[in-house]
Scaffold this motif. Structure first.
Motif, short mmCIF file in Angstrom:
data_model
loop_
_atom_site.label_atom_id
_atom_site.label_comp_id
_atom_site.label_asym_id
_atom_site.label_seq_id
_atom_site.Cartn_x
_atom_site.Cartn_y
_atom_site.Cartn_z
N ARG A 241 22.14 9.16 -9.64
CA ARG A 241 23.56 9.10 -9.27
C ARG A 241 24.37 9.89 -10.30
N SER A 242 25.24 10.71 -9.78
CA SER A 242 26.13 11.47 -10.64
C SER A 242 27.42 10.69 -10.87
N PHE A 243 28.03 10.90 -12.01
CA PHE A 243 29.31 10.25 -12.29
C PHE A 243 30.10 11.12 -13.25
N ARG A 244 31.39 10.88 -13.25
CA ARG A 244 32.30 11.60 -14.14
C ARG A 244 33.37 10.63 -14.59
N VAL A 245 33.71 10.67 -15.85
CA VAL A 245 34.76 9.83 -16.41
C VAL A 245 36.01 10.67 -16.61
N ILE A 246 37.13 10.18 -16.09
CA ILE A 246 38.41 10.84 -16.27
C ILE A 246 39.41 9.83 -16.82
N ILE A 247 40.36 10.30 -17.57
CA ILE A 247 41.44 9.46 -18.10
C ILE A 247 42.66 9.72 -17.24
N VAL B 106 30.12 11.62 -7.92
CA VAL B 106 31.22 12.58 -7.96
C VAL B 106 30.81 13.91 -7.34
N MET B 107 29.51 14.23 -7.35
CA MET B 107 29.07 15.50 -6.77
C MET B 107 29.10 15.49 -5.26
N ASP B 108 29.36 14.34 -4.65
CA ASP B 108 29.57 14.28 -3.21
C ASP B 108 31.05 14.40 -2.84
N LEU B 109 31.90 14.54 -3.86
CA LEU B 109 33.35 14.53 -3.64
C LEU B 109 33.89 15.96 -3.76
N LYS B 110 34.67 16.37 -2.76
CA LYS B 110 35.26 17.71 -2.75
C LYS B 110 36.74 17.56 -2.37
N LEU B 111 37.63 17.79 -3.35
CA LEU B 111 39.05 17.57 -3.13
C LEU B 111 39.76 18.81 -2.60
N THR B 112 39.31 20.00 -2.96
CA THR B 112 39.93 21.24 -2.49
C THR B 112 38.84 22.21 -2.05
N GLU B 113 39.20 23.10 -1.14
CA GLU B 113 38.25 24.09 -0.66
C GLU B 113 37.97 25.16 -1.71
N GLU B 114 38.92 25.41 -2.60
CA GLU B 114 38.76 26.49 -3.58
C GLU B 114 37.84 26.09 -4.73
N LYS B 115 37.67 24.82 -4.98
CA LYS B 115 36.90 24.35 -6.13
C LYS B 115 35.59 23.73 -5.68
N PRO B 116 34.57 23.74 -6.56
CA PRO B 116 33.27 23.15 -6.19
C PRO B 116 33.34 21.62 -6.12
N ARG B 117 32.26 21.06 -5.68
CA ARG B 117 32.19 19.60 -5.58
C ARG B 117 32.22 18.97 -6.97
#
Length: 688
Positions: A601-607, A629-640
């Motif tokens: 499982r991938s994960f990312r910590v943000i503040i 987090v690697m399954d999440l894509k918020l914008t088309e211009e940026k990677p997952r």
């Protein structure tokens, strides 16, 4: 007003008799047939409105014939085609005249009168009249008796005028404020403060009755009594034409109306000194039978005649999600009795909160944070709460009517998704979403339905690998960075390919060995010239099993007879073909045993921080862990999995984590949150 003796509680059968439980029946409809006779078309056109008017002639004073019906019909007559106008004037040629062909087209004549074209003033006025006519018509809803069975199809008669008074204002605009009058001031305003103070919950309000005098003859009630309670109110409703009213419905409406009016009297006691008219004047006293009667008729008209269902009605019948934003009022607090465990330890169960949408009652299960608010007095009877993301928990799978759902259904509320609402907030569903802010969050408050955040800091993506050893114990490896995860993934891939190659090679060798057995058996059967016309030998299965050991295969083949050799060769080929799909699954299982699939499982910590707060300063920040987090894509211009400092996002269904590490609301404090598998993300525009 005087308290009456407590009556027995409503039986379960009475709760089933909800007025809206019966399905509506379809009214009969007949389409008129247009005549094809050209000579009579003008007569039909001129007499259609007259025939329709006579067919809809009211038979009683309760008919809803629109006052501007004749004007609308006259306007509708003007919408005739040019051909019909020519027919009326006699300018069209006879159908028997032939050989005359018009060389130039006729001049276009508009079918609309002056000012009646689409968009013009006359047309807009006509459309407004037609909309008013549709709103004034009452829907045809079949009446039912108190047992819930359909009666004869009768058009529902309006019992209350639903037109909004032009002088009505909301509670927030009234300038009033709760608890601004003392008890003595209320007594001076002719308020029975001792009796009103006893109506603390809707359940207590059901035991109170009113004294009244006989009514005028134009209200033909039967069995008029001096003391009027829920039972007498039901009789009066039935006599008034409210045939779908039931005992359970009236008991519920009576208790909620009296509980609400008791609070309104305390809010505005000076209104009680004014003299009302029968039926309840707009500015008359509230604590009287006339006002109770008026509100009963309003509820009957709105809910039963018009079919506008309350929020709890939609939720219990599963026609609307319970997660929608709502404003509810606490009507009672149910404290459980303390019990002891088998070891003798005291068990303190969580209390239940009874809430209302103004129309019905439901029980609600609360968490530890809301229980603490109860103990501190912040949450008490009469307080309104704004909730979102609540969950419906029911013991029965089928949809339930609200009057029968009280004992088997309850809402599950979350403290982090609830907040106190203003005293003047309107009960029921709300349009806008409720956004939780970090100031109000608690570690034991449960699920956070919605947050609006700004990214302050972004940490790299990391990976965790979960393994299960032969003993069934789970092990966690990591976290790893992207480079280490890529190396582990490549190492696993090579190991997997090697295991697959080894196992499939062994399988191919086994198939080749059995095919060689079949060829040797065919050769032996040909030497003896045996055919397959005979029945297969009974020991064919045991012969095939003896071939599994390569050292014994030669002896088995040499000892077989001619007929056995032919049948065994055929059996080998059929068995290999039949086991092809099954063997494929077995080989995959063998590969998984040697080199299991990875569970990573991938994960990312943000503040993050609140994007905005309406009441309190934004002192807190949150360390938010985003799983998968690697399954999440918020914008088309940026990677997952990509996040950027300064992004504003709206996220649902977060839960507290690292609860012991939570800090208070002082500046530079930090809390810890984590996403769930049902969390949804949406990137928003920045406030700037």
């Amino acid at each position: 007003m005087t308290p009456s003796k407590p009556v027995a509680s409503t039986s379960s059968s009475a709760r089933l008799q909800h007025p809206l439980a019966a399905p509506p029946s379809n009214a009969s409809f007949r389409t008129p047939v247009r005549s094809t006779n050209d000579n009579t078309s003008s007569q039909i056109a001129s007499s259609s409105s007259t025939a329709s008017s006579s067919a809809q002639k009211p038979t009683s004073s309760t008919s809803r014939h629109h006052p501007n019906h004749s004007a609308i019909v006259d306007t509708f007559r003007s919408f005739t085609t040019p051909a019909r106008r020519a027919l009326h004037s006699g300018s069209l040629p006879s159908p028997h005249v032939t050989g005359r062909i018009r060389s130039t087209p006729a001049k276009f004549v508009t079918p609309f009168k002056t000012g009646m074209k689409p968009g013009e003033a006359g047309r807009l006025k006509l459309e407004t009249q037609q909309r008013s006519l549709q709103r004034s018509r009452a829907p045809a809803i079949p009446a039912t008796n108190t047992t819930g069975k359909l009666m004869d199809s009768v058009r529902a008669t309006s019992v209350f005028d639903m037109t909004v008074p032009p002088t009505r204002i909301s509670l927030s605009e009234s300038g009033l404020f709760p608890q601004q009058y003392t008890a003595q001031e209320m007594i001076d305003y002719n308020v029975a403060i001792e009796e009103l103070s006893q109506i603390t919950t809707p359940s207590l309000a059901s035991y109170y009755s009113f004294y009244t005098t006989p009514q005028p003859s134009d209200y033909p009630f039967v069995g008029v009594e001096d003391q009027i309670g829920p039972a007498a109110a039901l009789d009066k409703l039935l006599a008034h034409g409210c045939s779908r009213a039931t005992k359970a419905w009236v008991d519920n409406a009576w208790s909620l109306i009296l509980w609400k009016l008791a609070g309104m009297v305390a809010l505005e006691p000076e209104r009680e000194t004014r003299v009302p008219t029968f039926g309840g004047a707009a500015e008359g006293p509230r604590w009287c039978w006339n006002e109770i009667w008026r509100q009963l008729l309003y509820r009957y008209e709105r809910e039963i005649n018009l079919g506008i269902r309350a929020p709890f009605h939609l939720i219990t019948t599963q026609d609307h999600p319970a997660t929608a934003p709502m404003v509810l009022c606490v009507s009672n607090i149910i404290w459980p009795e303390a019990s002891s465990s088998p070891e003798g330890q005291q068990r303190n169960h969580q209390p239940l909160v009874e809430v209302t949408d103004g129309w019905y009652l439901l029980r609600a299960q609360i968490d530890l944070s809301m229980t603490n608010a109860l103990k501190k007095g912040k949450l008490r009877v009469g307080r309104k709460i704004a909730v979102v993301g609540s969950r419906l928990e029911t013991e029965r799978k089928d949809p339930l009517e609200p009057l029968e759902a009280y004992q088997s259904t309850k809402l599950v509320l979350s403290g982090n998704s609830s907040q106190l609402a203003p005293w003047h907030a309107k009960l029921g569903f709300q349009r806008g979403p409720y956004i939780s802010t970090m100031h109000s969050l608690t570690p034991e408050g449960g699920n956070i339905a919605l947050m609006d955040i700004v990214v302050l800091q972004v940490h790299p993506v990391a990976y965790l690998e979960f393994r299960i050893d032969p003993d069934g114990k789970k092990h966690q490896e990591g976290p790893r960075n992207e480079a280490d995860e890529a190396a582990c993934k490549e190492s696993w891939r090579k190991k997997r390919e090697a295991a697959e190659s080894k196992i499939y090679e062994m399988h191919e060798k086994k198939i080749a060995r059995y095919l060689s057995y079949a060829e040797r058996l065919d050769h032996k059967a040909a030497q003896f010239a045996h055919s397959l016309s005979e029945d297969p030998p009974e020991n064919i299965d045991s012969l095939y099993e003896e071939l599994e050991v390569p050292e014994d295969a030669g002896q088995v083949i040499s000892q077989t007879k001619g007929s056995e050799a032919a049948w065994l060769a055929r059996y080998i080929r059929e068995r290999l073909e039949k086991d092809r799909e099954r063997v494929k699954d077995e080989l995959e299982k063998e590969v998984d045993d040697i080199c299991p699939s990875r569970k990573v499982r991938s994960f990312r910590v943000i503040i993050v921080q609140d994007s905005r707060t309406s009441k309190f300063p934004s002192h807190r920040t949150a360390q938010l862990t985003i799983w998968d987090v690697m399954d999440l894509k918020l914008t088309e211009e940026k990677p997952r999995g990509y996040f950027e400092i300064g992004w504003r996002c709206r996220v649902t269904n977060l839960i507290p984590s690292s609860k012991a590490a939570w800090m208070g609301n002082e500046p530079d404090s930090q809390i810890f949150l984590v996403s769930t598998r049902v969390s949804k993300w949406q990137k928003l525009r920045s406030l700037e």
